[in-house]
Design a protein around this motif. Structure first.
Motif, mmCIF file in Angstrom:
data_model
loop_
_atom_site.group_PDB
_atom_site.id
_atom_site.type_symbol
_atom_site.label_atom_id
_atom_site.label_comp_id
_atom_site.label_asym_id
_atom_site.label_seq_id
_atom_site.Cartn_x
_atom_site.Cartn_y
_atom_site.Cartn_z
ATOM 1 N N SER A 169 67.054 17.691 -67.380
ATOM 2 C CA SER A 169 67.405 18.754 -68.320
ATOM 3 C C SER A 169 66.595 18.636 -69.606
ATOM 4 C CB SER A 169 68.903 18.723 -68.630
ATOM 5 O OG SER A 169 69.289 17.480 -69.184
ATOM 6 N N GLY A 170 66.310 17.406 -70.042
ATOM 7 C CA GLY A 170 65.484 17.223 -71.235
ATOM 8 C C GLY A 170 64.066 17.719 -71.028
ATOM 9 N N LEU A 171 63.506 17.450 -69.862
ATOM 10 C CA LEU A 171 62.146 17.899 -69.563
ATOM 11 C C LEU A 171 62.061 19.422 -69.500
ATOM 12 C CD1 LEU A 171 59.213 17.365 -68.722
ATOM 13 C CD2 LEU A 171 60.019 17.168 -66.347
ATOM 14 N N ILE A 172 62.976 20.044 -68.766
ATOM 15 C CA ILE A 172 62.936 21.503 -68.611
ATOM 16 C C ILE A 172 63.204 22.196 -69.943
ATOM 17 C CG2 ILE A 172 63.965 23.493 -67.450
ATOM 18 C CD1 ILE A 172 64.630 21.648 -65.112
ATOM 19 N N SER A 173 64.180 21.692 -70.695
ATOM 20 C CA SER A 173 64.495 22.320 -71.981
ATOM 21 C C SER A 173 63.353 22.166 -72.976
ATOM 22 C CB SER A 173 65.785 21.734 -72.561
ATOM 23 O OG SER A 173 65.655 20.347 -72.803
ATOM 24 N N THR A 174 62.595 21.083 -72.868
ATOM 25 C CA THR A 174 61.427 20.914 -73.731
ATOM 26 C C THR A 174 60.325 21.893 -73.352
ATOM 27 O OG1 THR A 174 61.897 18.562 -74.098
ATOM 28 C CG2 THR A 174 59.636 19.304 -74.493
ATOM 29 N N LEU A 175 60.084 22.031 -72.056
ATOM 30 C CA LEU A 175 59.040 22.941 -71.592
ATOM 31 C C LEU A 175 59.331 24.388 -71.985
ATOM 32 C CD1 LEU A 175 58.345 21.493 -68.019
ATOM 33 C CD2 LEU A 175 56.930 21.262 -70.067
ATOM 34 N N LEU A 176 60.615 24.757 -72.048
ATOM 35 C CA LEU A 176 60.986 26.117 -72.415
ATOM 36 C C LEU A 176 61.313 26.255 -73.900
ATOM 37 C CD1 LEU A 176 63.229 27.032 -69.337
ATOM 38 C CD2 LEU A 176 60.833 27.616 -69.726
ATOM 39 N N GLY A 177 61.933 25.236 -74.467
ATOM 40 C CA GLY A 177 62.352 25.306 -75.864
ATOM 41 C C GLY A 177 61.214 25.155 -76.854
ATOM 42 N N LEU A 178 60.183 24.370 -76.498
ATOM 43 C CA LEU A 178 59.038 24.187 -77.396
ATOM 44 C C LEU A 178 58.309 25.499 -77.667
ATOM 45 C CD1 LEU A 178 57.111 22.438 -79.035
ATOM 46 C CD2 LEU A 178 55.950 21.807 -76.909
ATOM 47 N N PRO A 179 57.902 26.240 -76.634
ATOM 48 C CA PRO A 179 57.245 27.525 -76.916
ATOM 49 C C PRO A 179 58.166 28.525 -77.603
ATOM 50 C CG PRO A 179 57.586 27.243 -74.562
ATOM 51 C CD PRO A 179 57.872 25.932 -75.195
ATOM 52 N N LEU A 180 59.465 28.480 -77.296
ATOM 53 C CA LEU A 180 60.404 29.379 -77.965
ATOM 54 C C LEU A 180 60.483 29.051 -79.455
ATOM 55 C CD1 LEU A 180 62.547 31.576 -77.979
ATOM 56 C CD2 LEU A 180 64.230 29.870 -77.237
#
Length: 217
Positions: free
Chosen positions: A23-34
């Motif tokens: 969940s940390g990896l996926i949220s970083t991949l999506l949350g960083l560009p957001l």
């Protein structure tokens, strides 16, 4: 404590680490560009889009305002559709990720807010495009703040994963509730709490080390 219980504790610890890592990896991949979009689409920024920024901000605020335990129950049909079940570690990853994405986005935006406007102005004066400014100026210069934000996210996900155990999410939270609370076994509860504390301290120490290393660079 029996070897069977030790095996359960070990498996629960691995399950928690698995949930937090994925969940940390996926949220970083999506949350960083957001988070970057929230920053650069503000009025008078390099990709100023006030309406887009307002829409993203509203969506992000809504995502952050829903308590995790309510979110987890509310999206059970979506979780079941996505992973085929609403219980277990894989199911818990879905609400953990959805809860973490807006959290990461706001932390990234906050890290970028700490940068001096002069950095962007200097890059623009040298003819850098908006995307060059993002990848070669904003993100590298905010690296320390971004790492701090991601560390906070991992620590938060540890606590969220423990809450997920209340509704069959697996991991240490589930173990503590089933064997510690429901069966009145304070030893299991104590071990669960100690492991969670150690896990949080490990993530925080790693994050602090990476921030210090980043600052030296």
């Amino acid at each position: 404590m029996s070897s069977a219980m030790l095996d359960l504790i070990l498996q629960a610890t691995l399950d928690t680490l698995y949930m937090v890592a994925v969940s940390g990896l996926i949220s970083t991949l999506l949350g960083l560009p957001l988070g970057v979009l929230l920053y650069v689409t503000r009025p008078r920024q390099i990709l100023s889009r006030p309406l887009l920024n307002q829409g993203l901000s509203i969506i992000t605020n809504i995502g952050r305002s829903v308590p995790f335990i309510i979110l987890m129950v509310a999206i059970i049909p979506f979780t079941r559709m996505l992973v085929g079940t609403s219980i277990g570690t894989n199911a818990a990853i879905v609400p953990l990720t959805i809860a973490a994405i807006p959290f990461v986005a706001r932390l990234i935006e906050g890290a970028l807010n700490e940068l001096s406007p002069g950095l962007v102005e200097a890059a623009q004066a040298m003819g850098a495009s908006p995307w060059q400014i993002i990848y070669k100026v904003l993100i590298p210069e905010a690296r320390g703040g971004i790492i701090t934000g991601l560390t906070i996210t991992l620590v938060t996900l540890v606590s969220y994963s423990a809450m997920a155990g209340a509704v069959g999410g697996g991991g240490l939270g589930d173990l503590g509730i089933r064997y510690g609370y429901n069966r009145f076994n304070p030893t299991v509860m104590l071990y669960t709490v100690i492991i969670l504390i150690v896990m949080v301290q490990a993530f925080q120490s790693l994050g602090d080390y990476l921030v210090r290393k980043s600052d030296r660079k």
